[in-house]
Design a protein around this motif. Structure first.
Motif, PDB file in Angstrom:
ATOM      1  N   UNK A 108       0.829  -1.205   0.000  1.00 11.52           N
ATOM      2  CA  UNK A 108       0.000   0.000   0.000  1.00 11.52           C
ATOM      3  C   UNK A 108       0.864   1.255   0.000  1.00 11.52           C
ATOM      4  N   UNK A 109       1.944   1.229   0.800  1.00 11.03           N
ATOM      5  CA  UNK A 109       2.851   2.376   0.871  1.00 11.03           C
ATOM      6  C   UNK A 109       3.537   2.591  -0.463  1.00 11.03           C
ATOM      7  N   UNK A 110       3.973   1.480  -1.089  1.00 13.45           N
ATOM      8  CA  UNK A 110       4.644   1.577  -2.396  1.00 13.45           C
ATOM      9  C   UNK A 110       3.734   2.193  -3.438  1.00 13.45           C
ATOM     10  N   UNK A 111       2.454   1.807  -3.434  1.00 12.64           N
ATOM     11  CA  UNK A 111       1.497   2.338  -4.383  1.00 12.64           C
ATOM     12  C   UNK A 111       1.304   3.843  -4.186  1.00 12.64           C
ATOM     13  N   UNK A 112       1.256   4.290  -2.909  1.00 12.41           N
ATOM     14  CA  UNK A 112       1.097   5.708  -2.618  1.00 12.41           C
ATOM     15  C   UNK A 112       2.272   6.510  -3.137  1.00 12.41           C
ATOM     16  N   UNK A 113       3.501   6.000  -2.935  1.00 16.51           N
ATOM     17  CA  UNK A 113       4.692   6.677  -3.419  1.00 16.51           C
ATOM     18  C   UNK A 113       4.684   6.771  -4.932  1.00 16.51           C
ATOM     19  N   UNK A 114       4.258   5.721  -5.579  1.00 12.22           N
ATOM     20  CA  UNK A 114       4.217   5.721  -7.041  1.00 12.22           C
ATOM     21  C   UNK A 114       3.273   6.787  -7.566  1.00 12.22           C
ATOM     22  N   UNK A 115       2.109   6.955  -6.926  1.00  8.83           N
ATOM     23  CA  UNK A 115       1.137   7.958  -7.355  1.00  8.83           C
ATOM     24  C   UNK A 115       1.720   9.357  -7.225  1.00  8.83           C
ATOM     25  N   UNK A 116       2.326   9.661  -6.084  1.00 11.48           N
ATOM     26  CA  UNK A 116       2.893  10.989  -5.895  1.00 11.48           C
ATOM     27  C   UNK A 116       4.026  11.249  -6.868  1.00 11.48           C
ATOM     28  N   UNK A 117       4.812  10.252  -7.156  1.00  9.24           N
ATOM     29  CA  UNK A 117       5.905  10.414  -8.120  1.00  9.24           C
ATOM     30  C   UNK A 117       5.340  10.671  -9.509  1.00  9.24           C
ATOM     31  N   UNK A 118       4.267   9.999  -9.847  1.00  4.83           N
ATOM     32  CA  UNK A 118       3.638  10.190 -11.153  1.00  4.83           C
ATOM     33  C   UNK A 118       3.051  11.594 -11.276  1.00  4.83           C
ATOM     34  N   UNK A 119       2.503  12.134 -10.198  1.00  7.45           N
ATOM     35  CA  UNK A 119       1.942  13.481 -10.242  1.00  7.45           C
ATOM     36  C   UNK A 119       3.005  14.545 -10.457  1.00  7.45           C
ATOM     37  N   UNK A 120       4.245  14.212 -10.118  1.00  4.40           N
ATOM     38  CA  UNK A 120       5.338  15.160 -10.338  1.00  4.40           C
ATOM     39  C   UNK A 120       5.707  15.284 -11.817  1.00  4.40           C
ATOM     40  N   UNK A 121       5.341  14.290 -12.625  1.00  4.63           N
ATOM     41  CA  UNK A 121       5.707  14.299 -14.043  1.00  4.63           C
ATOM     42  C   UNK A 121       5.041  15.445 -14.812  1.00  4.63           C
ATOM     43  N   UNK A 122       3.696  15.575 -14.784  1.00  7.28           N
ATOM     44  CA  UNK A 122       3.101  16.707 -15.503  1.00  7.28           C
ATOM     45  C   UNK A 122       3.505  18.053 -14.921  1.00  7.28           C
ATOM     46  N   UNK A 123       3.781  18.074 -13.616  1.00 13.92           N
ATOM     47  CA  UNK A 123       4.247  19.306 -12.981  1.00 13.92           C
ATOM     48  C   UNK A 123       5.571  19.744 -13.596  1.00 13.92           C
ATOM     49  N   UNK A 124       6.478  18.783 -13.799  1.00 10.12           N
ATOM     50  CA  UNK A 124       7.776  19.071 -14.402  1.00 10.12           C
ATOM     51  C   UNK A 124       7.615  19.543 -15.846  1.00 10.12           C
ATOM     52  N   UNK A 125       6.735  18.868 -16.595  1.00  4.81           N
ATOM     53  CA  UNK A 125       6.526  19.236 -17.999  1.00  4.81           C
ATOM     54  C   UNK A 125       6.005  20.667 -18.122  1.00  4.81           C
ATOM     55  N   UNK A 126       5.019  21.022 -17.311  1.00  7.75           N
ATOM     56  CA  UNK A 126       4.444  22.369 -17.362  1.00  7.75           C
ATOM     57  C   UNK A 126       5.472  23.406 -16.936  1.00  7.75           C
ATOM     58  N   UNK A 127       6.312  23.068 -15.967  1.00  7.59           N
ATOM     59  CA  UNK A 127       7.368  23.985 -15.530  1.00  7.59           C
ATOM     60  C   UNK A 127       8.361  24.239 -16.665  1.00  7.59           C
ATOM     61  N   UNK A 128       8.714  23.189 -17.406  1.00 11.49           N
ATOM     62  CA  UNK A 128       9.639  23.333 -18.544  1.00 11.49           C
ATOM     63  C   UNK A 128       9.025  24.210 -19.623  1.00 11.49           C
ATOM     64  N   UNK A 129       7.752  23.980 -19.946  1.00 11.77           N
ATOM     65  CA  UNK A 129       7.075  24.784 -20.971  1.00 11.77           C
ATOM     66  C   UNK A 129       6.917  26.233 -20.528  1.00 11.77           C
ATOM     67  N   UNK A 130       6.644  26.438 -19.243  1.00  5.59           N
ATOM     68  CA  UNK A 130       6.518  27.799 -18.719  1.00  5.59           C
ATOM     69  C   UNK A 130       7.852  28.529 -18.802  1.00  5.59           C
ATOM     70  N   UNK A 131       8.919  27.823 -18.465  1.00  9.44           N
ATOM     71  CA  UNK A 131      10.253  28.401 -18.569  1.00  9.44           C
ATOM     72  C   UNK A 131      10.561  28.759 -20.014  1.00  9.44           C
ATOM     73  N   UNK A 132      10.093  27.958 -20.944  1.00 10.96           N
ATOM     74  CA  UNK A 132      10.365  28.231 -22.356  1.00 10.96           C
ATOM     75  C   UNK A 132       9.677  29.508 -22.826  1.00 10.96           C
ATOM     76  N   UNK A 133       8.505  29.817 -22.270  1.00  7.22           N
ATOM     77  CA  UNK A 133       7.841  31.075 -22.610  1.00  7.22           C
ATOM     78  C   UNK A 133       8.705  32.255 -22.164  1.00  7.22           C
ATOM     79  N   UNK A 134       9.263  32.145 -20.965  1.00  8.23           N
ATOM     80  CA  UNK A 134      10.145  33.205 -20.482  1.00  8.23           C
ATOM     81  C   UNK A 134      11.412  33.294 -21.328  1.00  8.23           C
ATOM     82  N   UNK A 135      11.951  32.147 -21.723  1.00  5.92           N
ATOM     83  CA  UNK A 135      13.131  32.129 -22.596  1.00  5.92           C
ATOM     84  C   UNK A 135      12.805  32.787 -23.930  1.00  5.92           C
ATOM     85  N   UNK A 136      11.626  32.492 -24.462  1.00  6.12           N
ATOM     86  CA  UNK A 136      11.191  33.087 -25.723  1.00  6.12           C
ATOM     87  C   UNK A 136      11.158  34.609 -25.631  1.00  6.12           C
TER      88      UNK A 136
END
Length: 302
Positions: free
Chosen positions: A1-29
């Protein structure tokens, strides 16, 4: 159960990272407008991505050449809308508007997608989508008018914001075409072939307008654009879709205006004003409302 919870939180960090990269690219632009032309950075961006991927993809693409021949026309259309029209207009718009405004307008992708789907996929939007879209559009007009709607009517709008709205509209077509066609082709091959088409589309503009040289002032921006938002963010985003689903993943796009505004404030010294707060809140409320599904009432059998 603990392993499953960690996996979910780690997965939620993925779209967060992607949006942060795209947001940074707007500033770079926005940052790089003084150091390189829109055509040059757009061309170099996809050239860098092409050079990075080629050692890994060349043999695989040759093996799948028969499959690619089935879809090359549709991949060419996707590249035109998603990589050339959207990105090219975005780089040009950066000369006339702020990174903060670009981030806010980018949040309109889900709204525009609803209406493009209505025409191409014959998907009739529900009442929440219609009301939410109208609300978001009013918020967008408020931001573009800088809090003075009468002034916006008199001036005819701000060129950079209008160009960014058109760019986002083209990206909505990109997303709807992906859904409509459901291409049965590996994602990395699809991305690689689209990058090749993007480079080909740039050639007439490069020959006509010329290509500015890479120098110490713009090389970091070119490399960032070619690697992080072009390769890493899409891969992280696709992985997030597989792990937590497309609906939960898409919600994270609503964070792009917030991330962009924070980065622009810290790095580019752009001010976050009252009209950004009011207009941004209206836009976000409209987007959330547009994604709401009507409740279906099931009659109990007697």
């Amino acid at each position: 159960m603990v392993t499953q919870s960690k996996t979910v939180w780690w997965a939620l960090a993925l779209p967060l990272l992607a949006v942060l990269i795209w947001s940074m690219n707007i500033a770079v632009t926005r940052y790089v407008v003084d150091y390189i032309s829109p055509v040059s950075i757009s061309f170099y961006r996809w050239l860098v991505a092409f050079l990075v991927l080629t050692p890994f993809m060349a043999t695989r693409v040759w093996r799948e050449r028969v499959l690619i021949q089935q879809y090359w026309k549709k991949l060419a259309v996707l590249a035109a809308f998603g990589m050339v029209l959207y990105q090219g207009l975005g780089y040009t718009a950066a000369h006339y508007t702020s990174a903060t405004n670009m981030g806010i307008i980018n949040a309109f992708i889900p709204i525009f997608t609803i209406f493009v789907s209505m025409f191409l996929l014959k998907e009739i939007p529900n009442r929440f989508a219609i009301v939410g879209s109208i609300l978001s559009f009013l918020g967008l007009l408020y931001v573009m008018a800088q809090g003075n709607l009468a002034g916006l009517i008199q001036s005819g709008g701000h060129l950079g914001d209008v160009m960014m709205v058109i760019a986002v509209f083209f990206y909505a077509f990109y997303g709807v075409f992906l859904k409509k066609w459901q291409l049965n082709i590996p994602l990395m091959i699809s991305l690689y072939i689209q990058i090749i088409f993007a480079l080909l589309y740039h050639l007439p503009f490069v020959l006509w307008l010329g290509l500015e040289a890479i120098n110490p002032q713009n090389i970091s921006s070119v490399l960032y654009a070619g690697i992080f938002p072009s390769l890493i963010a899409p891969l992280v985003w696709m992985l997030a879709v597989q792990m937590i689903g497309p609906n939960r993943t898409s919600i994270f796009m609503n964070l792009m205006p917030v991330f962009t505004a924070i980065i622009a404030y810290i790095w580019l010294n752009e001010a976050w004003t009252v009209y950004h707060s009011i207009g941004g809140a209206i836009i976000l409320l409209g987007i959330l409302l547009a994604q709401k599904k009507p409740q279906t009432h099931i009659k109990a059998s007697s």
